[in-house]
Design a protein around this motif. Structure first.
Motif, PDB file in Angstrom:
ATOM      1  N   MET A   1       0.846  -1.170   0.000  1.00 52.09           N
ATOM      2  CA  MET A   1       0.000   0.000   0.000  1.00 52.09           C
ATOM      3  C   MET A   1       0.890   1.231   0.000  1.00 52.09           C
ATOM      4  O   MET A   1       1.919   1.274   0.655  1.00 52.09           O
ATOM      5  CB  MET A   1      -0.884  -0.020   1.234  1.00 52.09           C
ATOM      6  N   TYR A   2       0.476   2.195  -0.771  1.00 51.85           N
ATOM      7  CA  TYR A   2       1.133   3.498  -0.792  1.00 51.85           C
ATOM      8  C   TYR A   2       0.274   4.445   0.040  1.00 51.85           C
ATOM      9  O   TYR A   2      -0.946   4.319   0.068  1.00 51.85           O
ATOM     10  CB  TYR A   2       1.224   4.040  -2.216  1.00 51.85           C
ATOM     11  N   TRP A  74      -3.743   0.989  -3.253  1.00 56.26           N
ATOM     12  CA  TRP A  74      -3.360  -0.411  -3.402  1.00 56.26           C
ATOM     13  C   TRP A  74      -3.439  -0.793  -4.868  1.00 56.26           C
ATOM     14  O   TRP A  74      -4.184  -0.189  -5.631  1.00 56.26           O
ATOM     15  CB  TRP A  74      -4.326  -1.335  -2.664  1.00 56.26           C
ATOM     16  N   HIS A 127       2.210  -4.375  -3.262  1.00 60.66           N
ATOM     17  CA  HIS A 127       1.161  -3.439  -2.852  1.00 60.66           C
ATOM     18  C   HIS A 127      -0.236  -3.925  -3.216  1.00 60.66           C
ATOM     19  O   HIS A 127      -1.174  -3.141  -3.284  1.00 60.66           O
ATOM     20  CB  HIS A 127       1.423  -2.068  -3.475  1.00 60.66           C
TER      21      HIS A 127
END
Length: 143
Positions: A1-2, A74, A127
């Motif tokens: 995840m960012y 994501w 991610h």
């Protein structure tokens, strides 16, 4: 995840007193910069690879000036040449918006899509969003 933190600006606030609905797609795009960098490390528009095919945003709750907003991104799906992102915007612990964006890895010179390279695919896979049971937000697994 960012994750990206956005500080809402006064100019993004509309006459009803909340952040205008046209602002949220811009915030979501800003949170995609690390993904853009994977495909175009030099940020050159001459070499740009990520072409957007579709976006949608569901507005869940209002967002206000004066409190930071957190954007989570994501990877939802990775295809041969395209990818789908799942995104959320939270403010003060409340899910305010969620959406999806679809991009294709595109070669401007040949005017055709190209397969996502293996090294980029490996990074994107770090991610990937994994569904949770029930209606919980994916961010609940972080906290």
């Amino acid at each position: 995840m960012y994750k990206k933190i956005i500080e809402p600006r006064v100019s993004e606030t509309d006459g009803v007193g909340h952040i205008n609905n046209t602002t949220l797609p811009i915030w979501l795009e800003a949170a995609r910069n690390p993904i853009f960098k994977l495909f175009t490390p030099d940020d050159s528009f001459e070499n740009w690879k990520m072409i957007i095919l579709n976006i949608n945003v569901d507005y869940v709750s209002q967002i206000y000036f004066g409190k930071e907003a957190e954007i989570y991104t994501w990877v939802n799906k990775i295809g041969t040449s395209s990818l789908e992102l799942y995104e959320e915007i939270h403010q003060a612990g409340t899910l305010c918006a969620k959406g999806k964006a679809v991009y294709v890895n595109y070669n401007k010179k040949t005017q055709k899509s190209e397969p996502i390279p293996g090294n980029i695919r490996e990074e994107l896979e770090k991610h990937v969003y994994h569904s949770l049971t029930g209606s919980k937000s994916p961010t609940s697994k972080m906290e």
